[in-house]
Design an enzyme around this catalytic site. Structure first.
Site, PDB file in Angstrom:
ATOM      1  N   ILE A  11      -3.144  -7.306  13.885  1.00  0.00           N
ATOM      2  CA  ILE A  11      -2.093  -7.230  14.909  1.00  0.00           C
ATOM      3  C   ILE A  11      -2.584  -6.427  16.118  1.00  0.00           C
ATOM      4  O   ILE A  11      -2.430  -6.842  17.269  1.00  0.00           O
ATOM      5  CB  ILE A  11      -0.813  -6.595  14.325  1.00  0.00           C
ATOM      6  CG1 ILE A  11      -0.292  -7.445  13.165  1.00  0.00           C
ATOM      7  CG2 ILE A  11       0.259  -6.443  15.404  1.00  0.00           C
ATOM      8  CD1 ILE A  11       0.878  -6.844  12.417  1.00  0.00           C
ATOM      9  N   LYS A  24     -14.163   1.707  15.161  1.00  0.00           N
ATOM     10  CA  LYS A  24     -12.893   0.972  15.126  1.00  0.00           C
ATOM     11  C   LYS A  24     -12.319   0.807  16.530  1.00  0.00           C
ATOM     12  O   LYS A  24     -11.771  -0.226  16.881  1.00  0.00           O
ATOM     13  CB  LYS A  24     -11.905   1.693  14.206  1.00  0.00           C
ATOM     14  CG  LYS A  24     -10.824   0.785  13.685  1.00  0.00           C
ATOM     15  CD  LYS A  24     -10.168   1.341  12.430  1.00  0.00           C
ATOM     16  CE  LYS A  24     -10.853   0.902  11.154  1.00  0.00           C
ATOM     17  NZ  LYS A  24     -10.204   1.355   9.946  1.00  0.00           N
ATOM     18  N   LYS A  79     -11.720  -2.956  17.893  1.00  0.00           N
ATOM     19  CA  LYS A  79     -10.352  -3.429  18.161  1.00  0.00           C
ATOM     20  C   LYS A  79     -10.100  -3.558  19.665  1.00  0.00           C
ATOM     21  O   LYS A  79      -9.120  -4.160  20.080  1.00  0.00           O
ATOM     22  CB  LYS A  79      -9.326  -2.458  17.572  1.00  0.00           C
ATOM     23  CG  LYS A  79      -9.537  -2.205  16.085  1.00  0.00           C
ATOM     24  CD  LYS A  79      -8.422  -2.734  15.241  1.00  0.00           C
ATOM     25  CE  LYS A  79      -8.696  -2.425  13.786  1.00  0.00           C
ATOM     26  NZ  LYS A  79      -7.742  -3.066  12.899  1.00  0.00           N
ATOM     27  N   ASN A 132       0.843  -1.194   0.000  1.00  0.00           N
ATOM     28  CA  ASN A 132       0.000   0.000   0.000  1.00  0.00           C
ATOM     29  C   ASN A 132       0.877   1.243   0.000  1.00  0.00           C
ATOM     30  O   ASN A 132       2.104   1.145  -0.017  1.00  0.00           O
ATOM     31  CB  ASN A 132      -0.953  -0.017   1.199  1.00  0.00           C
ATOM     32  CG  ASN A 132      -0.191  -0.092   2.503  1.00  0.00           C
ATOM     33  OD1 ASN A 132       0.571   0.802   2.852  1.00  0.00           O
ATOM     34  ND2 ASN A 132      -0.369  -1.189   3.231  1.00  0.00           N
TER      35      ASN A 132
HETATM   36  N1  CTP Z   1      -4.088  -3.123  11.891  1.00  0.00           N
HETATM   37  C1  CTP Z   1      -3.375  -4.189  12.378  1.00  0.00           C
HETATM   38  N2  CTP Z   1      -3.363  -5.373  11.692  1.00  0.00           N
HETATM   39  C2  CTP Z   1      -4.049  -5.518  10.553  1.00  0.00           C
HETATM   40  C3  CTP Z   1      -4.789  -4.419  10.030  1.00  0.00           C
HETATM   41  C4  CTP Z   1      -4.780  -3.230  10.716  1.00  0.00           C
HETATM   42  O1  CTP Z   1      -2.746  -4.066  13.423  1.00  0.00           O
HETATM   43  N3  CTP Z   1      -4.007  -6.678   9.909  1.00  0.00           N
HETATM   44  C5  CTP Z   1      -4.115  -1.879  12.667  1.00  0.00           C
HETATM   45  C6  CTP Z   1      -3.403  -0.714  12.023  1.00  0.00           C
HETATM   46  O2  CTP Z   1      -2.044  -0.680  12.392  1.00  0.00           O
HETATM   47  C7  CTP Z   1      -4.175   0.466  12.593  1.00  0.00           C
HETATM   48  C8  CTP Z   1      -5.551  -0.086  12.794  1.00  0.00           C
HETATM   49  O3  CTP Z   1      -5.442  -1.489  12.802  1.00  0.00           O
HETATM   50  O4  CTP Z   1      -3.684   0.851  13.860  1.00  0.00           O
HETATM   51  C9  CTP Z   1      -6.569   0.321  11.779  1.00  0.00           C
HETATM   52  O5  CTP Z   1      -6.110   0.061  10.470  1.00  0.00           O
HETATM   53  P1  CTP Z   1      -7.015   0.389   9.226  1.00  0.00           P
HETATM   54  O6  CTP Z   1      -6.305  -0.052   7.989  1.00  0.00           O
HETATM   55  O7  CTP Z   1      -7.491   1.794   9.325  1.00  0.00           O
HETATM   56  O8  CTP Z   1      -8.294  -0.487   9.498  1.00  0.00           O
HETATM   57  P2  CTP Z   1      -8.589  -1.989   9.306  1.00  0.00           P
HETATM   58  O9  CTP Z   1      -8.549  -2.677  10.608  1.00  0.00           O
HETATM   59  O10 CTP Z   1      -7.729  -2.553   8.231  1.00  0.00           O
HETATM   60  O11 CTP Z   1     -10.125  -1.937   8.843  1.00  0.00           O
HETATM   61  P3  CTP Z   1     -10.751  -1.325   7.495  1.00  0.00           P
HETATM   62  O12 CTP Z   1      -9.724  -1.531   6.417  1.00  0.00           O
HETATM   63  O13 CTP Z   1     -11.972  -2.117   7.307  1.00  0.00           O
HETATM   64  O14 CTP Z   1     -11.028   0.099   7.789  1.00  0.00           O
END
Ligand code: CTP
Length: 438
Positions: A335, A365, A369, A237
Site C-alpha cells: 500500500i 526500506k 518504497k 499479526n
Molecule cells: N506496508 C504496506 N503494504 C504492505 C506491506 C507493508 O503499506 N503490503 C507498509 C507498512 O504500513 C509500513 C511499511 O510498509 O509503513 C513497512 O512495513 P514492514 O512490514 O516493516 O515491511 P515490508 O514492506 O513488509 O517488508 P519486510 O517484511 O520485508 O521487512
C-alpha cells in the site's frame, strides 16, 4: 528537502483562499468557531431542511451566521426559520431595502463561506463564475475560503457535467465536503446525500485550527490486516494498532484533518479523527485510495499490512485431515509503495518493524518504497508490538534522528512534530521550485 519521486503537492494552507477543512468522526470540541463569521449559502434541494440544524449547531459553537438563500431554497425552507435560528437577517435576493453592495458587504463580513446544500445547478453556476443571484455573487466576491456540501440525486452527481464542475472547483481551491452515500430522498441509493450538519460544523471548526499541521489533511493506516483462509480462520499479526492510533491522535492535536483507516483492533477512535474500519489488505488499499482521491497531503502508513494472503480462500470451513496440509500464499500489494507512486502523491511516511541493523534496514526500506521518511522500530524478541511504549529511529534523505523509548502517545507527538517540520520543508522547496520555473 528534495523528494526522489514527484514533488508533494504544496500545502493547502499556503494557497490563498483555500479552505483548511478536515474530516472528523468523534470530535469533542468545536472550539475554533467562537466569534467566527460564517456566510451559509443555502440552495434549493431537499437537504435544505438540514441547514436549519447546521445554523443551530454553529450558533451553539458561538459562531455568527448569516444565511443567503437562493430563490429555489425558499421552496424548501422559509427564511424566517433561518432568521430565528441565526438571530441575523436572512438574505434572499438582490435589492429590497438594502444597498446594491450587499454581496460585497457579505463577502467582506465572512471569515468562511459554506454552501450547504450545494445543488448541481449551484455547483455549475459557481464553476462558471456567475453572479446573477446573490449567493453566486457573494461566492465570486469573497476572498475567503469557500466550501461546498453537494446534495443531489446520485445520477446527477455522477453526470460528467457535474464531475467536471466539481473538478474545476477543486482545482480552484474550493473545498468539496461530501457527498455521503446512502438512501436518497428520491428513493435511489448512491452518492449524493449532504454530509450531516455536525460533520460540516466540525470541518468548519477544523479550518480555523492553528497547530503545526493546521489545515493539512493526514491519512493514517493502523493495525493489522486479516487475510481469510476460510470463513472461520485468517492470517494476521500481533499489531495492536496503538502506535497508529497515537499518531492519528497527535496529528489531530497538531490541527490536521485526520482520517484513520484501521484494521481490526480493540481501541477507541481518537477524538476528532474519522475512522474507517477494514479487515483485509485489499480493503485497506481500496479505502486508502478512495481517501487519496478526496485529497490528502500526508500519508502515514503505520499499519502492519500482510505481505502474503491465502491465494484461494476456501468458501467452506476447511476440515481437519490426518496428513499435513499446504496453504498456497500470494503476495499482497504494497500500500505504502503504491501511494508513493501515485500522482498527485502526498508526503509519505512509512514505518519499519525490523530486527538486526535498524539503520541499514530503514535506509533500504525508505529507498525501496520511495518515501520521504521512515520511522523504524526494533521488534527483536517481540519488542514494539502490543506494548504501551516504543522507540523510533527516523530516517530521511540525508539525515536521521533517534526518538528515545517513551510512551507511544509521547512518541507519536514527537514523530508528528518531525513530520510537520519535514513536510513544511518539502512544501517550501516545492513552492520555491514553482516560483523559479514560473
Ligand atoms: N506496508 C504496506 N503494504 C504492505 C506491506 C507493508 O503499506 N503490503 C507498509 C507498512 O504500513 C509500513 C511499511 O510498509 O509503513 C513497512 O512495513 P514492514 O512490514 O516493516 O515491511 P515490508 O514492506 O513488509 O517488508 P519486510 O517484511 O520485508 O521487512
Amino acid at each position: 528537502m528534495a523528494s526522489r519521486r514527484a514533488p508533494v503537492k504544496s500545502a493547502r494552507r499556503q494557497r490563498p483562499g483555500v479552505f483548511a477543512g478536515g474530516a472528523s468522526g468523534t470530535l469533542t470540541g468545536m472550539e475554533f468557531l467562537a466569534q467566527k463569521q460564517i456566510v451559509l449559502g443555502v440552495s434549493g434541494g431537499i437537504a435544505a431542511y438540514k441547514s436549519a440544524e447546521l445554523v443551530r449547531l454553529l450558533k451553539g459553537a458561538a459562531a455568527r451566521v448569516r444565511v443567503v438563500m437562493t430563490p429555489a431554497a425558499r421552496e424548501f425552507v422559509g427564511a424566517r426559520t433561518f432568521q430565528a435560528l441565526s438571530g441575523e437577517p436572512v438574505w434572499c435576493e438582490w435589492g429590497d431595502d438594502r444597498t446594491a453592495m450587499e454581496h460585497i458587504e457579505l463577502a467582506r463580513w465572512a471569515d468562511r463561506v459554506l454552501v450547504a446544500p450545494a445543488t448541481a445547478d449551484t455547483l455549475a453556476r459557481l464553476a462558471q463564475g456567475r453572479a446573477d443571484d446573490l449567493l453566486a455573487a457573494v461566492c465570486l466576491a469573497s476572498e475567503r475560503p469557500l466550501a461546498v456540501a453537494p446534495a443531489m440525486n446520485q445520477a446527477m452527481w455522477r453526470n460528467p457535467a457535474t464531475v467536471d464542475n466539481v473538478g474545476l472547483l477543486r482545482r480552484r481551491g474550493v473545498e468539496v465536503w461530501g457527498p455521503a452515500e446512502g438512501e436518497q430522498a428520491c428513493g435511489e441509493v448512491g452518492p449524493g446525500r449532504m454530509l450531516e450538519p455536525a460533520e460540516l460544523v466540525r470541518r468548519l471548526s477544523d479550518s480555523f485550527s492553528r497547530g503545526a499541521l493546521a489545515g493539512v489533511r493526514v491519512l493514517v493506516s493502523a493495525g493489522p490486516t486479516r487475510e481469510p483462509v476460510d470463513p472461520v480462520r485468517y492470517l494476521s499479526n500481533r499489531s495492536s494498532g496503538k502506535m497508529g492510533y497515537a499518531v492519528a491522535a497527535a496529528a489531530r492535536e497538531a490541527g490536521a484533518a485526520v482520517t484513520l483507516v484501521s484494521g481490526p483492533v480493540a481501541l477507541e477512535p481518537p477524538p476528532g479523527v474519522r475512522v474507517l474500519r477494514v479487515e483485509t489488505a485489499a480493503a485497506m488499499l481500496e479505502a486508502v485510495q478512495a481517501q487519496l482521491a478526496e485529497g490528502c497531503d500526508i500519508y502515514i502508513g503505520a499499519a502492519a499490512v500482510a505481505d502474503y494472503r491465502p491465494a484461494a480462500p476456501a468458501a467452506d470451513k476447511i476440515k481437519k485431515k490426518a496428513e499435513a496440509m499446504q496453504l498456497a500464499l500470494e503476495p499482497v500489494t504494497d500500500i505504502l509503495a503504491t501511494v508513493a507512486r501515485s500522482e498527485p502523491r502526498p508526503f509519505c511516511v512509512g514505518f519499519a518493524a525490523e530486527t538486526g541493523d535498524l539503520m541499514a534496514w530503514a535506509q533500504r526500506k525508505r529507498m525501496s518504497k520511495g518515501v520521504e521518511l521512515i520511522a523504524a522500530n526494533p521488534v527483536d524478541g517481540g519488542r514494539g508490538f502490543d506494548h504501551d511504549d516504543n522507540e523510533l529511529l527516523l530516517v530521511w534523505e540525508g539525515g536521521s534522528k533517534r526518538l528515545e523509548r517513551t510512551s507511544k502517545t509521547r512518541l507519536a507527538r514527537q514523530l508528528v512534530d518531525e513530520i510537520a517540520v519535514r513536510y513544511a520543508d518539502a512544501t517550501t522547496s516545492q513552492g520555491n521550485h514553482a516560483e523559479h520555473s514560473a
